[in-house]
Design an enzyme around this catalytic site. Structure first.
Site, mmCIF file in Angstrom:
data_model
loop_
_atom_site.group_PDB
_atom_site.id
_atom_site.type_symbol
_atom_site.label_atom_id
_atom_site.label_comp_id
_atom_site.label_asym_id
_atom_site.label_seq_id
_atom_site.Cartn_x
_atom_site.Cartn_y
_atom_site.Cartn_z
ATOM 1 N N SER A 256 0.854 -1.186 0.000
ATOM 2 C CA SER A 256 0.000 0.000 0.000
ATOM 3 C C SER A 256 0.890 1.236 0.000
ATOM 4 O O SER A 256 2.115 1.125 0.023
ATOM 5 C CB SER A 256 -0.883 -0.001 1.242
ATOM 6 O OG SER A 256 -0.086 0.301 2.368
ATOM 7 N N LYS A 257 0.242 2.386 -0.004
ATOM 8 C CA LYS A 257 0.985 3.653 -0.048
ATOM 9 C C LYS A 257 2.006 3.749 1.079
ATOM 10 O O LYS A 257 3.029 4.409 0.944
ATOM 11 C CB LYS A 257 0.016 4.825 0.041
ATOM 12 C CG LYS A 257 -0.727 5.067 -1.236
ATOM 13 C CD LYS A 257 -1.357 6.451 -1.205
ATOM 14 C CE LYS A 257 -2.476 6.531 -2.232
ATOM 15 N NZ LYS A 257 -3.807 6.662 -1.657
ATOM 16 N N ARG A 258 1.699 3.098 2.195
ATOM 17 C CA ARG A 258 2.624 3.109 3.327
ATOM 18 C C ARG A 258 4.026 2.653 2.923
ATOM 19 O O ARG A 258 5.019 3.029 3.518
ATOM 20 C CB ARG A 258 2.145 2.117 4.398
ATOM 21 C CG ARG A 258 1.205 2.645 5.403
ATOM 22 C CD ARG A 258 0.886 1.628 6.483
ATOM 23 N NE ARG A 258 0.636 0.288 5.993
ATOM 24 C CZ ARG A 258 1.438 -0.745 6.189
ATOM 25 N NH1 ARG A 258 2.553 -0.591 6.864
ATOM 26 N NH2 ARG A 258 1.113 -1.946 5.728
ATOM 27 N N GLY A 260 5.528 3.255 0.227
ATOM 28 C CA GLY A 260 6.166 4.168 -0.726
ATOM 29 C C GLY A 260 5.351 4.214 -2.003
ATOM 30 O O GLY A 260 4.154 3.950 -1.983
#
Ligand code: GLU
Length: 509
Positions: A256-258, A260
Site C-alpha cells: 500500500s501507499k505506506r 512508498g
C-alpha cells in the site's frame, strides 16, 4: 490450444477511481501477455458504475499509463469493436434487459427488505453464531405481490436466487475452489437505487464480450462463486478463472501507499523506465521455464509467458530489484532518449530550461555539455529523478557549506590542506582561459612536489573547493563539465574552476 478452438479473449477491467497501481498494472500485463502469446484479444473495459468515485481524469490517466507500459488493447475505449460500448456506465440498458430476463424466468427476485430490517437480521444471526448471510425471506413473496409492490413504487433490490448446491470453479492457478452455498446467500444484483452491482455487471459483460479467461487479483476470489451462480442462472458457460496472488510490501503486509510509491504514474515521475517496470512486474509472480533468467523485453515476455508458470504464493515487492533493473535499462537504452527524459528532471528541479525557442539558440553546445554531465552522473543513479540531486553541486556551489559540510572542516583545518589550497589558488589566478584536465593534472603534480602533500591530503581539499565534498566523481570528467558549463548561458550560472576557488577563498577569510 486445439486448432479448432477460438482464440482466447481476455480483458483488463479497472475501475477509474484512483491511480493505476502496481497490482492492477501486473494484472493488465499478465492479461496482455497471455493474449499476445496466444494470438488472442485483449480488451479494456472501464468499470465505472460507481459514479461517485469514478472520474474521467483517472480513466484518462490509466489509459495513458497502460500505453506507456506498452500495453495496447484490441477493443476498448478509443478502439471500438463488436462489443461496444466498453464503459459500463454506457451499458446500463443492457444490464436492465438482463435483469428483466432473470426476473421473468424466476432466477432472480425482488427484495423489499429495508436496511434496518437487514441489519436486525444480521444482528440476530451474529447472536446465534450463525453465518451472517441474507435469510432469503423475500423469496417467499409471490410474483403477483412482488409486481404489485414494485408498481406501487415500493423500493426494491434485485437478488439472485442462489442454488442450494455448492458453487465451485476451477482456478488455473489455485486448482479447485469450492464455496458451500449457505455462505454465499442470495447476492444483490441491482441495488434499490437502480444501480447494478459489480458481480452482476462484470458477469454480464464478460459473457457478452465472449471473455474466455478471467485473469485478475485474488481479492476477487470470494466474488467468483457469485459470478459462477450468475453464469448458471443465464445458462452461460463460465470462462476459465486465474486469480493472481496478492502483492506484499517488505513487511509482508499487503502493498500500500505506506510502503512508498505504488502507482505507475509515480514510478514514471521518478524516472523508472517502462521496460524496467514491465520486466519487474512480469517477475512478480511469474518465472520463465527452467531458468533463473531475469531480464526480459516485452517481446521476449510475449514469447515466454505461460499462465501455468504463475505462482499462487504472494509476491513481495522489492524496490531494490526494480532499481537494479532500472539501472540495467538506463544503461541499455538509446542515449538520446535518456538524455531527453533526464533533461525534464533538471527542468523540474529548476536547473535547466524547458525546450523553448530561446533555448534552441544554444541547443547544440548545451546538448553536448549535457551529454557529458549525464555520462558522469547516470551510472550513479537508480532512477532519473536522483540526477538533479547528484549533480546539484555543478549548478549550485555553496562555498560556506563546503567549509563546514560533512568531514570537510577537519580536512581543511590541516596545514597540508592550507598549503595545497594556497598553491592551487595561486595557479588558477595566474592562469587565463579554460582549465583543461591536462592543465589540472600538471598543477596537481606541481603542488604535490611543492607541498609534499599526496593522495587524500592533496586531492581532498581541492575536491572540496570544486564540489563541496571530499568524495565525488573523477576530476578528468568533472573539470570539463564545470568549465564548459560556466561558459554556457543557462538559467542557473554554473561556476567555473576560477569562480569556485575565488568564492571559496574569500569565504574563508
Ligand atoms: N473493476 C474490478 C477491479 O478493478 C475488476 C475486477 C475483475 O477483473 O473482475 O477490481
Amino acid at each position: 490450444m486445439p486448432p479448432s478452438a477460438q482464440p482466447p479473449r481476455v480483458r483488463f477491467a479497472p475501475s477509474p477511481t484512483g491511480f493505476l497501481h502496481v497490482g492492477n498494472a501486473r494484472t493488465a500485463l499478465y492479461n496482455w501477455l497471455f493474449a499476445r502469446h496466444t494470438d488472442g484479444a485483449f480488451l479494456l473495459r472501464i468499470e465505472d458504475t460507481d459514479l461517485d468515485r469514478s472520474e474521467i481524469r483517472h480513466e484518462t490517466q490509466l489509459m495513458e499509463d497502460l500505453l506507456w507500459l506498452g500495453l495496447d488493447w484490441d477493443e476498448g475505449p478509443g478502439v471500438e469493436g463488436p462489443h461496444a460500448p466498453y464503459r459500463q456506465s454506457e451499458r446500463l440498458g443492457i444490464y436492465r434487459e438482463h435483469t428483466d430476463r432473470l426476473l421473468t424466468e424466476g432466477k432472480a427476485y425482488r427484495c423489499f427488505c429495508t436496511a434496518e430490517g437487514l441489519e436486525a437480521e444480521r444482528h440476530e444471526a451474529a447472536t446465534a453464531h450463525k453465518p451472517q448471510v441474507y435469510s432469503g425471506r423475500c423469496r417467499a413473496i409471490s410474483d403477483a405481490d412482488s409486481a404489485a409492490r414494485a408498481a406501487a413504487g415500493e423500493p426494491f433490490a434485485v437478488r439472485l436466487l442462489i442454488p442450494d448446491h455448492p458453487l465451485c470453479f476451477h482456478d488455473m492457478i489455485r486448482g479447485e475452489v469450492e464455496f458451500p452455498s449457505e455462505t454465499v446467500s442470495d447476492p444483490i444484483l441491482v441495488r434499490s437505487s437502480g444501480i447494478p452491482v459489480y458481480n452482476y455487471v462484470v458477469t454480464v459483460d464478460d459473457a457478452l464480450m465472449e471473455i474466455t479467461h478471467v485473469i485478475r487479483g485474488d481479492d476477487h476470489i470470494s466474488n467468483t462463486p457469485k459470478q459462477v451462480a450468475i453464469y448458471e442462472a443465464f445458462e452461460w458457460k463460465p470462462p476459465q478463472f486465474a486469480h493472481l496472488s496478492t502483492i506484499l510490501g517488505s513487511d509482508r503486509e499487503r502493498l500500500s501507499k505506506r510502503h512508498g510509491a505504488t502507482s505507475v504514474a509515480s514510478f514514471r515521475a521518478m524516472g523508472i523506465l517502462p521496460e524496467a517496470l514491465v520486466n519487474y512486474l512480469a517477475l512478480l509472480g511469474w518465472g520463465a521455464e527452467g531458468g533463473t533468467r531475469e531480464l526480459f523485453s516485452l517481446e521476449e515476455l510475449v514469447h515466454e509467458f505461460r499462465l501455468e508458470r504463475v505462482t499462487a504464493s504472494p509476491a513481495v515487492f522489492d524496490f531494490e530489484k526494480l532499481h537494479w533493473l532500472n539501472r540495467h535499462y538506463l544503461k541499455a537504452a538509446d542515449p538520446e532518449r535518456i538524455a531527453e527524459l533526464a533533461w525534464s528532471h533538471f527542468v523540474s528541479a529548476g536547473l535547466l530550461p524547458s525546450h523553448t525557442a530561446a533555448w534552441q539558440v544554444t541547443t547544440a553546445a548545451v546538448e553536448a555539455w549535457f551529454g557529458k554531465l549525464l555520462a558522469l552522473f547516470l551510472p550513479a543513479v537508480s532512477q532519473l529523478d536522483d540526477l538533479p540531486v547528484k549533480a546539484a553541486f555543478v549548478f549550485r556551489f555553496n562555498p560556506s557549506a563546503a567549509h563546514t559540510g560533512d568531514e570537510n572542516a577537519a580536512i581543511l583545518a590541516t596545514d597540508a590542506a592550507q598549503k595545497v589550497l594556497a598553491a592551487f589558488s595561486a595557479r588558477v589566478e595566474a592562469h587565463s582561459g579554460p582549465v583543461t584536465p591536462d592543465q589540472f593534472k600538471a598543477w596537481m603534480n606541481e603542488i604535490k612536489a611543492e607541498t609534499g602533500a599526496k593522495g587524500r591530503e592533496l586531492f581532498h581539499p581541492v575536491r572540496i573547493v570544486l564540489t563541496g565534498s571530499h568524495s565525488g566523481p573523477e576530476f578528468d570528467k568533472l573539470i570539463p563539465i564545470i568549465e564548459e558549463g560556466s561558459r554556457l548561458s543557462l538559467p542557473v550560472h554554473v561556476l567555473g574552476v576560477r569562480e569556485r576557488i575565488e568564492q571559496f577563498m574569500s569565504n574563508s577569510r
